[in-house]
Design a protein around this motif. Sequence first.
Motif, PDB file in Angstrom:
ATOM      1  N   VAL A   6      53.081  33.436  18.265  1.00 14.76           N
ATOM      2  CA  VAL A   6      53.048  34.240  17.124  1.00 14.76           C
ATOM      3  C   VAL A   6      51.452  34.543  16.789  1.00 14.76           C
ATOM      4  O   VAL A   6      51.159  35.747  16.901  1.00 14.76           O
ATOM      5  CB  VAL A   6      53.697  34.150  16.003  1.00 14.76           C
ATOM      6  CG1 VAL A   6      53.379  35.089  14.648  1.00 14.76           C
ATOM      7  CG2 VAL A   6      55.434  34.236  16.149  1.00 14.76           C
TER       8      VAL A   6
ATOM      9  N   ARG B 256      58.341  41.236  14.498  1.00 14.98           N
ATOM     10  CA  ARG B 256      58.432  40.059  15.605  1.00 14.98           C
ATOM     11  C   ARG B 256      59.638  39.154  15.058  1.00 14.98           C
ATOM     12  O   ARG B 256      60.390  38.687  16.004  1.00 14.98           O
ATOM     13  CB  ARG B 256      57.280  39.359  15.241  1.00 14.98           C
ATOM     14  CG  ARG B 256      57.127  38.022  16.198  1.00 14.98           C
ATOM     15  CD  ARG B 256      56.067  38.027  17.173  1.00 14.98           C
ATOM     16  NE  ARG B 256      55.892  37.181  18.429  1.00 14.98           N
ATOM     17  CZ  ARG B 256      55.103  37.185  19.156  1.00 14.98           C
ATOM     18  NH1 ARG B 256      54.081  38.058  19.130  1.00 14.98           N
ATOM     19  NH2 ARG B 256      55.287  36.259  19.962  1.00 14.98           N
ATOM     20  N   VAL B 257      59.862  39.140  13.640  1.00 11.36           N
ATOM     21  CA  VAL B 257      61.187  38.216  13.421  1.00 11.36           C
ATOM     22  C   VAL B 257      62.627  38.960  13.976  1.00 11.36           C
ATOM     23  O   VAL B 257      63.348  38.196  14.613  1.00 11.36           O
ATOM     24  CB  VAL B 257      61.136  38.192  11.872  1.00 11.36           C
ATOM     25  CG1 VAL B 257      62.582  37.617  11.495  1.00 11.36           C
ATOM     26  CG2 VAL B 257      60.000  37.581  11.427  1.00 11.36           C
TER      27      VAL B 257
ATOM     28  N   ALA C 195      55.024  35.189  11.602  1.00  5.17           N
ATOM     29  CA  ALA C 195      55.676  36.237  12.428  1.00  5.17           C
ATOM     30  C   ALA C 195      55.849  37.436  11.526  1.00  5.17           C
ATOM     31  O   ALA C 195      56.274  37.388  10.499  1.00  5.17           O
ATOM     32  CB  ALA C 195      57.075  36.001  13.102  1.00  5.17           C
ATOM     33  N   SER C 196      55.601  38.625  12.077  1.00  7.83           N
ATOM     34  CA  SER C 196      55.533  39.769  11.154  1.00  7.83           C
ATOM     35  C   SER C 196      57.137  40.248  11.211  1.00  7.83           C
ATOM     36  O   SER C 196      57.932  39.808  11.951  1.00  7.83           O
ATOM     37  CB  SER C 196      54.813  40.965  11.804  1.00  7.83           C
ATOM     38  OG  SER C 196      55.465  41.240  13.181  1.00  7.83           O
ATOM     39  N   TRP C 197      57.623  41.178  10.382  1.00  7.51           N
ATOM     40  CA  TRP C 197      58.997  41.803  10.385  1.00  7.51           C
ATOM     41  C   TRP C 197      59.374  42.096  11.698  1.00  7.51           C
ATOM     42  O   TRP C 197      60.455  41.763  12.245  1.00  7.51           O
ATOM     43  CB  TRP C 197      59.082  42.853   9.410  1.00  7.51           C
ATOM     44  CG  TRP C 197      59.905  42.128   8.152  1.00  7.51           C
ATOM     45  CD1 TRP C 197      59.314  42.182   6.967  1.00  7.51           C
ATOM     46  CD2 TRP C 197      61.416  41.721   8.093  1.00  7.51           C
ATOM     47  NE1 TRP C 197      60.418  41.466   6.199  1.00  7.51           N
ATOM     48  CE2 TRP C 197      61.363  41.121   6.781  1.00  7.51           C
ATOM     49  CE3 TRP C 197      62.398  41.441   9.038  1.00  7.51           C
ATOM     50  CZ2 TRP C 197      62.553  40.453   6.317  1.00  7.51           C
ATOM     51  CZ3 TRP C 197      63.546  40.938   8.820  1.00  7.51           C
ATOM     52  CH2 TRP C 197      63.486  40.638   7.377  1.00  7.51           C
TER      53      TRP C 197
ATOM     54  N   TYR D 272      56.614  28.269  18.442  1.00  7.59           N
ATOM     55  CA  TYR D 272      56.633  29.356  17.883  1.00  7.59           C
ATOM     56  C   TYR D 272      55.556  29.883  17.189  1.00  7.59           C
ATOM     57  O   TYR D 272      55.205  31.114  17.356  1.00  7.59           O
ATOM     58  CB  TYR D 272      58.073  29.484  17.082  1.00  7.59           C
ATOM     59  CG  TYR D 272      58.394  30.985  16.627  1.00  7.59           C
ATOM     60  CD1 TYR D 272      59.270  31.875  17.389  1.00  7.59           C
ATOM     61  CD2 TYR D 272      57.949  31.565  15.224  1.00  7.59           C
ATOM     62  CE1 TYR D 272      59.435  33.089  17.014  1.00  7.59           C
ATOM     63  CE2 TYR D 272      58.569  32.597  14.965  1.00  7.59           C
ATOM     64  CZ  TYR D 272      59.146  33.538  15.669  1.00  7.59           C
ATOM     65  OH  TYR D 272      59.353  34.721  15.246  1.00  7.59           O
TER      66      TYR D 272
ATOM     67  N   GLU E 154      53.454  35.411   5.966  1.00 10.52           N
ATOM     68  CA  GLU E 154      52.886  35.194   7.282  1.00 10.52           C
ATOM     69  C   GLU E 154      51.554  35.258   7.237  1.00 10.52           C
ATOM     70  O   GLU E 154      50.959  34.935   8.429  1.00 10.52           O
ATOM     71  CB  GLU E 154      53.612  36.461   8.108  1.00 10.52           C
ATOM     72  CG  GLU E 154      53.213  37.864   7.992  1.00 10.52           C
ATOM     73  CD  GLU E 154      54.461  38.371   7.075  1.00 10.52           C
ATOM     74  OE1 GLU E 154      55.036  37.690   6.411  1.00 10.52           O
ATOM     75  OE2 GLU E 154      54.575  39.547   7.181  1.00 10.52           O
TER      76      GLU E 154
END
Lengths: 306, 360
Positions: B104, A219-220, A215-217, B100, B75
Amino acid sequence: MSHADATIAAGRPQDAAVRDRTRLARRRVGRLLLLTPAVVWMTLFLLAPIAMIVYVSFWTQYTFKIVPVLTTKSWVFFFSSETYLSALWTTIRLWVIVLALTLVIGYPVALYIGMFIRNKTTQTIVLVACVVPFWTSFLIRVVAWRPMLGTEGAVNLILLHLGIIKQPIEALLFTELSVVIGMTQIYVVFMVGPIAFMLSRIDPSVIEAARDLGASWWRVLRTIILPLSMPGVVVGAVFVSVMVLGEFATPAELSGRKVNMLGNIIVEQVGSLKWAFASVVGVVLTVLMAVIVALLLRLADLRREL
Amino acid sequence: MTYDLELVQLGKTFPNGTPAVVAFDLRVEKGEFVSFVGPSGCGKTTTLRMIAGFEASTSGDILIRGRNVSDLPPERRPTSTIFQNFALFPHMTVRQNIEYGLRVRGVAAPERKRRVDAMIDRLELGDVADQRAPGLSGGQRQRVALARGLVVEPDILLLDEPLGALDANLRKSIQHQLKQLQRTIGITFVFVTHAQSEALTLSDRVVVMNRGRSEQISDPYELYTRPRSAFVARFIGRNTLLAGSVAGVEDGIATLTTAFGPMRGATNGAVFTSGTAALLSIPSEAFEITAATAAAGPERLRGRVLGRTILGTAVRLRIALPDGQEILIETHRDQFTGEWSEGEVMLTWQPPDATVVAAD
C-alpha cells in the motif's frame, strides 16, 4: 487413520470385525434414506425429462406429427438457420448486458446494505423492501413497463415536462433497450441479495486493519472488500444468468416480439407442435446454461467461503 | 522534549450524550510500554481507537512525536493496531498479509521482500508463510498480526486485548515474547487489557481507567502498593477496605476512626483534612496473622477463619471480619499453623504498608 483402524480390527476376533463392518454399512444406508424422496423426485421430474428431451431432439419431425425415427435433421436445421443462430446470439448478448448492468447497479446497493447498515433489523427491512416488487405477479410486472416506457408513457412525459427532451424517445419501448431495462429491473435484486449477505459477513475490523496499514478507501474496496465478496457476486451472477438465459416473457412483452431469445423460440415451436425442434433448442439452452454456470463457479472457491 | 504519544485533555462524548472518555491527559516516552486497564466500558478501547483514528475525538488533541494527528484518518497515522481477533485478511496468505502495508505504501519489490522476510524470521513464521490465515492456530495468528503491524515500522504499536482470544497457557508464554519483542525493537507499545495481571507484568506504566476517566497512572509497583483512589484500591490487587473518617495526619501517616477503632495508614502525599470520609486500603500480603489471644489495639482486626485452601507453598485463608466483610489472605505455609486453622485470629499490619484513600 485407516491403518490404525486395520490394526484395531486385526486385534479382535474375526466375527466382531465383520459385525462392526455390517453395522457401519447399515448405518450408512440409513443415512442415505434421507435423500430418497429428493432423488426419486428429481429423477422422475428432472433427469428423466432432460434425457427425454435429448432423445426427442433426434426424432423425425413431420408437419403435424413426430415419429421416433432417429435423425440429426433438426440439429442441422438449427445450426444452419440464421433466425435461430441469431436467437442464440441475442440470448448471449442480452445475458452479458443484463448481467453487467445488474452487477454495476446492484453492487453499490449491496455495498450500502451490507457494509454501511450495521443494524441487522434495518438491514432486513431494506432487503425485504428490495423484494417488494415480487409481491405482484411476474406478468403484471412486465406488462406494467408498457405505460412507463411507451411514447406517451410516464418516462417520456416526465422528461418532456422537465424540458430534457423535445421529442418522445421512441426507442424506449418495443426495442432491445426496453427488454434490457425490464430484465435489469426484475433481476437486479437477485444480485443484491447474495452480495449484501457476503459483505455483511466481513469482519469490520479486517477493513479497519487495512486502513490502519495505510490503505485508502478505494484501495480497501479493491483489495479487501471486492475479493471477500466474490462468492456473493458468483452466486448472484448464477441466479441472474439462469433466469435471464431462460427468459421468454419479458422479451415477448417488451419488444413486441421483435427480440427473440432461445426461450421465445421454444415457446413458438411448442405452440406449433414442433417437438423435435423445440427439444433441440431446449438442449442448446441447457448446455449454454451449464457452461456459463460452470465458468462462473470457477471464479470463486465457494467451498472455502460458505 | 517531544513525547512519542501525548494525549491532551482528550475526550469523547457519544452522539446520545454519554461521555466515553473525559479529559484524558497522558504523555508516553519513546520505547515505553503503557497499558490501559479497567472494567469493560471504562473507555480504554475507545481511547485506543481514537489514537488509531477509528473513532473521532470530540475534544482535546492527540500528538504523535509532536505532530497533531487528531484530524488525520487512520491510514495517515504512524500507528499500527493489533486487533483483539487479529483481523487477518482471510483471502491472503501469511506473506501477503504481512506484505500488505508495504504494498500500500508503494515500497519497491526487493525492499519489500527483504523486510517481509526479516519479519517472518523474527516471528518464526517461515513454516506457515504460504498458508492462508483461516488455517492458523491462535498463537500463529497473533504473530502474523504482530508481523503485519510491525513491518511498516510504526511510531507506536496499539494492542487491543491481543491476548484475550488465546488460551491461558499460550497467553503466559506470549506475554513473555511480547515483552521481549518490545524491548528489542524499542518502539512504544500502548496495550489495552481488562486483566490487571497482564498490565502489571508487561508494562512500564499502567493507566487505570474507570467511567471514561484515568484514575491513576503509575508504574506497576506503585499502582499495586499505593492506590490513589478507592476505585483503584478495589480494582488492583487484593485489598481489604475499611471505611472511616480521618482523625489526624502526622508524618504522612493518617489515623482513621473506624468501626473497629483507630487504624493507621500512609497518606502517600494526599492531603486529608480532619473529619473527611476515607478508606483504609490494606493489601492482603501486608497482613500478619497472630493468635486471637493477642491484645486488641491499633492496626488490629479480629477475624474468624472460614476456610483455607492449600496452594502449594502458600495458604489462602478466607476470613470474616466482625462487620461481616469476607477477605482472602494468602500467607506463607510456614506462617500457617493449626492453632488458628478454624477459629478466631488477630490480623495486624504495619501502618506504612496500608494506604488511605478518599472515600468515593
